[in-house]
Design an enzyme around this catalytic site. Sequence first.
Site, PDB file in Angstrom:
ATOM      1  N   SER A 150       0.851  -1.192   0.000  1.00  0.00           N
ATOM      2  CA  SER A 150       0.000   0.000   0.000  1.00  0.00           C
ATOM      3  C   SER A 150       0.880   1.233   0.000  1.00  0.00           C
ATOM      4  CB  SER A 150      -0.870  -0.009   1.271  1.00  0.00           C
ATOM      5  OG  SER A 150      -1.522   1.221   1.431  1.00  0.00           O
ATOM      6  N   TYR A 164      -0.012   1.040  10.386  1.00  0.00           N
ATOM      7  CA  TYR A 164      -0.283   0.533   9.038  1.00  0.00           C
ATOM      8  C   TYR A 164       0.790   1.020   8.061  1.00  0.00           C
ATOM      9  CZ  TYR A 164      -2.856  -0.590   4.750  1.00  0.00           C
ATOM     10  OH  TYR A 164      -3.223  -1.092   3.535  1.00  0.00           O
TER      11      TYR A 164
HETATM   12  N1  NAP Z   1      -8.864  -1.904   0.378  1.00  0.00           N
HETATM   13  C1  NAP Z   1      -7.949  -1.098  -0.136  1.00  0.00           C
HETATM   14  O1  NAP Z   1      -8.258  -0.058  -0.750  1.00  0.00           O
HETATM   15  C2  NAP Z   1      -6.481  -1.430  -0.008  1.00  0.00           C
HETATM   16  C3  NAP Z   1      -5.548  -0.498  -0.497  1.00  0.00           C
HETATM   17  C4  NAP Z   1      -4.196  -0.805  -0.416  1.00  0.00           C
HETATM   18  C5  NAP Z   1      -3.805  -2.022   0.099  1.00  0.00           C
HETATM   19  N2  NAP Z   1      -4.732  -2.894   0.569  1.00  0.00           N
HETATM   20  C6  NAP Z   1      -4.264  -4.184   1.103  1.00  0.00           C
HETATM   21  O2  NAP Z   1      -5.028  -5.231   0.526  1.00  0.00           O
HETATM   22  C7  NAP Z   1      -5.138  -6.298   1.474  1.00  0.00           C
HETATM   23  C8  NAP Z   1      -6.584  -6.679   1.686  1.00  0.00           C
HETATM   24  O3  NAP Z   1      -7.275  -5.567   2.225  1.00  0.00           O
HETATM   25  P1  NAP Z   1      -8.869  -5.501   2.358  1.00  0.00           P
HETATM   26  O4  NAP Z   1      -9.246  -4.095   2.128  1.00  0.00           O
HETATM   27  O5  NAP Z   1      -9.488  -6.579   1.542  1.00  0.00           O
HETATM   28  O6  NAP Z   1      -9.054  -5.808   3.920  1.00  0.00           O
HETATM   29  P2  NAP Z   1     -10.280  -6.460   4.725  1.00  0.00           P
HETATM   30  O7  NAP Z   1     -11.538  -6.329   3.959  1.00  0.00           O
HETATM   31  O8  NAP Z   1     -10.209  -5.876   6.087  1.00  0.00           O
HETATM   32  O9  NAP Z   1      -9.891  -8.005   4.785  1.00  0.00           O
HETATM   33  C9  NAP Z   1      -8.750  -8.407   5.500  1.00  0.00           C
HETATM   34  C10 NAP Z   1      -8.690  -9.922   5.570  1.00  0.00           C
HETATM   35  O10 NAP Z   1      -7.522 -10.274   6.336  1.00  0.00           O
HETATM   36  C11 NAP Z   1      -7.910 -11.159   7.387  1.00  0.00           C
HETATM   37  N3  NAP Z   1      -7.022 -10.992   8.532  1.00  0.00           N
HETATM   38  C12 NAP Z   1      -6.829  -9.879   9.275  1.00  0.00           C
HETATM   39  N4  NAP Z   1      -5.973 -10.132  10.277  1.00  0.00           N
HETATM   40  C13 NAP Z   1      -5.612 -11.458  10.166  1.00  0.00           C
HETATM   41  C14 NAP Z   1      -4.756 -12.319  10.887  1.00  0.00           C
HETATM   42  N5  NAP Z   1      -4.071 -11.891  11.965  1.00  0.00           N
HETATM   43  N6  NAP Z   1      -4.620 -13.599  10.481  1.00  0.00           N
HETATM   44  C15 NAP Z   1      -5.300 -14.053   9.407  1.00  0.00           C
HETATM   45  N7  NAP Z   1      -6.116 -13.291   8.669  1.00  0.00           N
HETATM   46  C16 NAP Z   1      -6.279 -11.998   9.053  1.00  0.00           C
HETATM   47  C17 NAP Z   1      -9.365 -10.771   7.677  1.00  0.00           C
HETATM   48  O11 NAP Z   1     -10.101 -11.826   8.292  1.00  0.00           O
HETATM   49  P3  NAP Z   1     -10.230 -12.024   9.877  1.00  0.00           P
HETATM   50  O12 NAP Z   1     -10.467 -10.660  10.484  1.00  0.00           O
HETATM   51  O13 NAP Z   1     -11.373 -12.958   9.975  1.00  0.00           O
HETATM   52  O14 NAP Z   1      -8.940 -12.628  10.313  1.00  0.00           O
HETATM   53  C18 NAP Z   1      -9.886 -10.545   6.260  1.00  0.00           C
HETATM   54  O15 NAP Z   1     -10.235 -11.767   5.652  1.00  0.00           O
HETATM   55  C19 NAP Z   1      -4.432  -5.813   2.738  1.00  0.00           C
HETATM   56  O16 NAP Z   1      -3.097  -6.278   2.734  1.00  0.00           O
HETATM   57  C20 NAP Z   1      -4.466  -4.310   2.594  1.00  0.00           C
HETATM   58  O17 NAP Z   1      -3.443  -3.679   3.323  1.00  0.00           O
HETATM   59  C21 NAP Z   1      -6.058  -2.635   0.539  1.00  0.00           C
END
Ligand code: NAP
Length: 250
Positions: A150, A164
């Site tokens: 990110s 983060y």
């Molecule tokens: N959304 C964006 O715009 C964006 C932008 C830049 C980068 N990213 C990156 O893309 C990735 C996905 O983001 P997202 O937006 O899809 O996030 P999200 O909707 O919050 O989903 C995060 C996932 O990670 C799991 N998780 C969190 N902590 C965990 C742990 N300790 N062990 C195992 N699983 C865990 C969560 O499930 P549980 O809580 O059930 O464990 C969930 O399935 C991340 O790396 C994020 O930094 C996202």
Amino acid sequence: MTPEHSRDLEGRVGVVTGAGRGIGREIARSLAAEGMSLLLLARTGSQVRDLADELIAACGVKVLPAAVDVTDADAVARVVQHAEQQLGTVDLLVNNAATIESREVPFWEGDAEEMWRVVETNLRGPLLMTRALLPPMVQRGHGHVVNLTSRARAATATGTYTGYAVSKRALSALTQSLVGPLAGTGVVVLDVLPGLVKTEMTLGMPVWTTRDDVPWDDVGATARLVADIARGRYDDRAGEVLEAPALAAS
Ligand SMILES: NC(=O)c1ccc[n+]([C@@H]2O[C@H](COP(=O)([O-])OP(=O)(O)OC[C@H]3O[C@@H](n4cnc5c(N)ncnc54)[C@H](OP(=O)(O)O)[C@@H]3O)[C@@H](O)[C@H]2O)c1
């Protein structure tokens, strides 16, 4: 899926962390549609189990769901061993699981313990997963590791989300540190930027939810990019940061 749809990744094995919802779930759907067998990890077991049921029915692939916290070294070691026994040697690791601070406040008002938990999830998690899965990849001379990174735009714009921002910069440093040692091994490590995607993470961030003109990106761009990485399309770009929306538009 149309009958003529070719399943380029048939017989390959992938691991997606944080596959229960958001971007990880779409990546898993894209890989399963290409025929890949999958290990799906998240702490919320019901979410990965539901997704596994969906993918087995829709794509006819093997899928193992597991409720695992990626910061738990013993649990990671056990589930990786189980997956290798049940599915075979892993070809692709997608380090997608991550979390972010629950409050959008400056560093000096934040909870230091919460910041550290964010760093642990976003850095220790990928470090443990990669350490567990790289040796057989290197031994076989084939594999891909994808780190969801990110630019931490929200952190920069608001001066908040310090844990983060630190963790994602450190994750990119981990990617960089592996490029040299992996050169010539057949294993490729890359960073992927998904852009700005509407998920539970971003919908919990006031910096985005208080605006009605947020330029959301299509999660499909990231899902397709990860499948292309697994196919080897970006093997000449080891260590680079691939921006999914930009590549989708080009
Ligand atoms: N959304 C964006 O715009 C964006 C932008 C830049 C980068 N990213 C990156 O893309 C990735 C996905 O983001 P997202 O937006 O899809 O996030 P999200 O909707 O919050 O989903 C995060 C996932 O990670 C799991 N998780 C969190 N902590 C965990 C742990 N300790 N062990 C195992 N699983 C865990 C969560 O499930 P549980 O809580 O059930 O464990 C969930 O399935 C991340 O790396 C994020 O930094 C996202």
